[in-house]
Motif scaffolding. Structure first.
Motif, PDB file in Angstrom:
ATOM      1  N   HIS A 181       0.854  -1.184   0.000  1.00  0.00           N
ATOM      2  CA  HIS A 181       0.000   0.000   0.000  1.00  0.00           C
ATOM      3  C   HIS A 181       0.896   1.242   0.000  1.00  0.00           C
ATOM      4  N   SER A 183       0.637   3.497   2.290  1.00  0.00           N
ATOM      5  CA  SER A 183       0.713   3.982   3.675  1.00  0.00           C
ATOM      6  C   SER A 183       2.147   4.162   4.204  1.00  0.00           C
ATOM      7  N   ARG A 211       0.326  -6.779  -4.483  1.00  0.00           N
ATOM      8  CA  ARG A 211      -0.246  -7.737  -3.542  1.00  0.00           C
ATOM      9  C   ARG A 211      -0.332  -9.098  -4.179  1.00  0.00           C
ATOM     10  N   GLN A 225      -2.330   3.189  -5.813  1.00  0.00           N
ATOM     11  CA  GLN A 225      -3.097   3.830  -4.751  1.00  0.00           C
ATOM     12  C   GLN A 225      -2.733   5.295  -4.678  1.00  0.00           C
ATOM     13  N   GLU A 227      -2.539   7.846  -1.458  1.00  0.00           N
ATOM     14  CA  GLU A 227      -2.629   7.958  -0.008  1.00  0.00           C
ATOM     15  C   GLU A 227      -2.857   9.421   0.326  1.00  0.00           C
ATOM     16  N   GLY A 299      -9.574   2.620   2.222  1.00  0.00           N
ATOM     17  CA  GLY A 299      -9.782   2.744   3.655  1.00  0.00           C
ATOM     18  C   GLY A 299      -9.365   4.105   4.156  1.00  0.00           C
ATOM     19  N   GLY A 324      -6.505   5.954   1.955  1.00  0.00           N
ATOM     20  CA  GLY A 324      -5.773   5.371   0.834  1.00  0.00           C
ATOM     21  C   GLY A 324      -6.765   4.669  -0.058  1.00  0.00           C
TER      22      GLY A 324
HETATM   23  N1  PHE Z   1      -3.427   1.222   3.348  1.00  0.00           N
HETATM   24  C1  PHE Z   1      -4.790   0.737   3.456  1.00  0.00           C
HETATM   25  C2  PHE Z   1      -4.983  -0.354   2.416  1.00  0.00           C
HETATM   26  O1  PHE Z   1      -4.258  -0.404   1.459  1.00  0.00           O
HETATM   27  C3  PHE Z   1      -5.793   1.821   3.216  1.00  0.00           C
HETATM   28  C4  PHE Z   1      -5.759   2.865   4.272  1.00  0.00           C
HETATM   29  C5  PHE Z   1      -4.962   3.969   4.097  1.00  0.00           C
HETATM   30  C6  PHE Z   1      -6.519   2.721   5.414  1.00  0.00           C
HETATM   31  C7  PHE Z   1      -4.929   4.969   5.068  1.00  0.00           C
HETATM   32  C8  PHE Z   1      -6.506   3.699   6.374  1.00  0.00           C
HETATM   33  C9  PHE Z   1      -5.725   4.788   6.185  1.00  0.00           C
HETATM   34  O2  PHE Z   1      -5.846  -1.191   2.547  1.00  0.00           O
END
Ligand code: PHE
Length: 354
Positions: A181, A183, A211, A225, A227, A299, A324
């Motif tokens: 991700h 993040s 993934r 993604q 973020e 999310g 994200g």
């Molecule tokens: N990184 C999470 C995902 O890929 C998504 C997410 C990002 C959730 C930031 C909360 C805050 O599933």
């Protein structure tokens, strides 16, 4: 008194003069000189009257033959000259048609354009830049710490099962992996902000993620993604919900609604899943949205204090939210693409539509 030999000499003289003529003008002059009214041959003809009938007949015949021969010489030469002049003229005025043939000029190269996913990323960045966010990037190869540890996902935590990926055997001390991700870019940004004393943070971080997923209508093992991270004073869940709502209407149009459903992420508390009305069926349920009428885009949640602790930000002073969501999924929903796998098929008939 004119002898036949004299006539032969005149013919011989005429032959030489005719051969020496090179142009139409010259042959005209020569013709008048050797066969015209004032020519020697004409003079001979005029003198015939004074001769005896016998002589006159004989000489007259010779003269007639001589004149015919000279006329023939002149006409022959004139034809040669005319032909030569015509040939010269043709050569001079000749048009080289090959000059007008394109020949080996290479065909212009067809211009491509940005892939739909890249275009979508740019459009999403634009929306967030319009809301005052900066655009940042991070590495696609991460250490265990950035992808998991600092995000409050310790080793052996069951949440790791949500983000299985490919691990790169780069050797100790830390295991390295393809980020699952965007993040971890949050962590890089917060560390940098702390080191440089540059809080608050309002940034979006787009990029490629990986993934261990089997491709299907909504999933690709390599995807994108974007973020979002806001760290500031007095940030609440309402700021998060409002930001998501503004983004949804700005990007999808006023007819598409968003909803936040309670969810769990180790690095946000509380956490939510961000969903938008399925643009394929407009909410009535279809194969793409698994008959739910909603499509999950990603999310979000309030930054967990444990994450602030990991990067050295005081959670009593600062609060923040993060989100994200999938760029490919946004493109899919915006353009009503039933199956996401066409994005990587390299089928120009599909790609040229955008
Ligand atoms: N990184 C999470 C995902 O890929 C998504 C997410 C990002 C959730 C930031 C909360 C805050 O599933």
């Amino acid at each position: 008194m004119v002898e036949p030999a004299d006539i032969d000499a005149l013919v011989e003289e005429a032959r030489r003069a005719v051969a020496g003529a090179g142009t139409t003008e010259e042959i005209r002059e020569v013709a008048s000189a050797v066969a015209g009214k004032k020519s020697a041959l004409a003079g001979v003809g005029r003198g015939l009257g004074a001769l005896e009938p016998e002589q006159r007949k004989e000489l007259g015949r010779r003269l007639h033959e001589a004149r015919a021969a000279v006329d023939q010489l002149i006409e022959g030469r004139r034809a040669e000259i005319t032909a030569a002049e015509l040939a010269r003229e043709l050569a001079q005025s000749r048009v080289d048609l090959t000059e007008f043939i394109p020949g080996s000029v290479p065909a212009p190269k067809a211009r491509g354009h940005l892939n739909l996913v890249t275009q979508t990323q740019a459009a999403l960045e634009d929306v967030f830049v319009g809301m005052g966010f900066l655009v940042e990037e991070g590495p696609e190869i991460e250490t265990d710490w950035y992808n998991f540890g600092a995000l409050n996902i310790p080793p052996a935590h069951p949440a790791r099962g949500m983000w299985d990926t490919l691990y790169l055997d780069l050797g100790p001390p830390e295991s390295t992996l393809l980020r699952t991700h965007t993040s971890p870019v949050q962590i890089h940004l917060m560390e940098r902000a702390v080191a440089q004393g540059q809080l608050p943070i309002h940034a979006v971080m787009p990029g490629r993620c990986y993934r261990r997923d089997t491709p299907d209508a909504r999933h690709l093992p390599v995807f994108h993604q974007i973020e979002g991270l806001v760290v500031d004073k007095g940030i609440s869940f309402a700021d998060l919900a409002g930001t998501i709502e503004v983004f949804t209407t700005a990007y999808f149009g006023p007819d598409i609604h968003s909803r936040l459903r309670p969810a769990y992420f180790p690095f946000t508390e509380p956490s939510a899943e961000y969903e938008v009305t399925c643009t394929i069926c407009l909410g009535s349920g279809c194969q793409t949205c698994s008959q739910t009428g909603w499509i999950e885009l990603g999310g979000c949640g309030m930054v967990d204090p444990a994450v602030f602790d990991a990067v050295g930000i005081d959670p009593d002073l600062w609060t923040g939210f993060a989100f994200g969501f999938g760029i490919d999924r946004c493109a899919q929903m915006r353009h009503q693409i039933a199956d996401m796998r066409v994005l990587t098929d390299n089928d120009l008939r599909f790609l040229r539509q955008f």
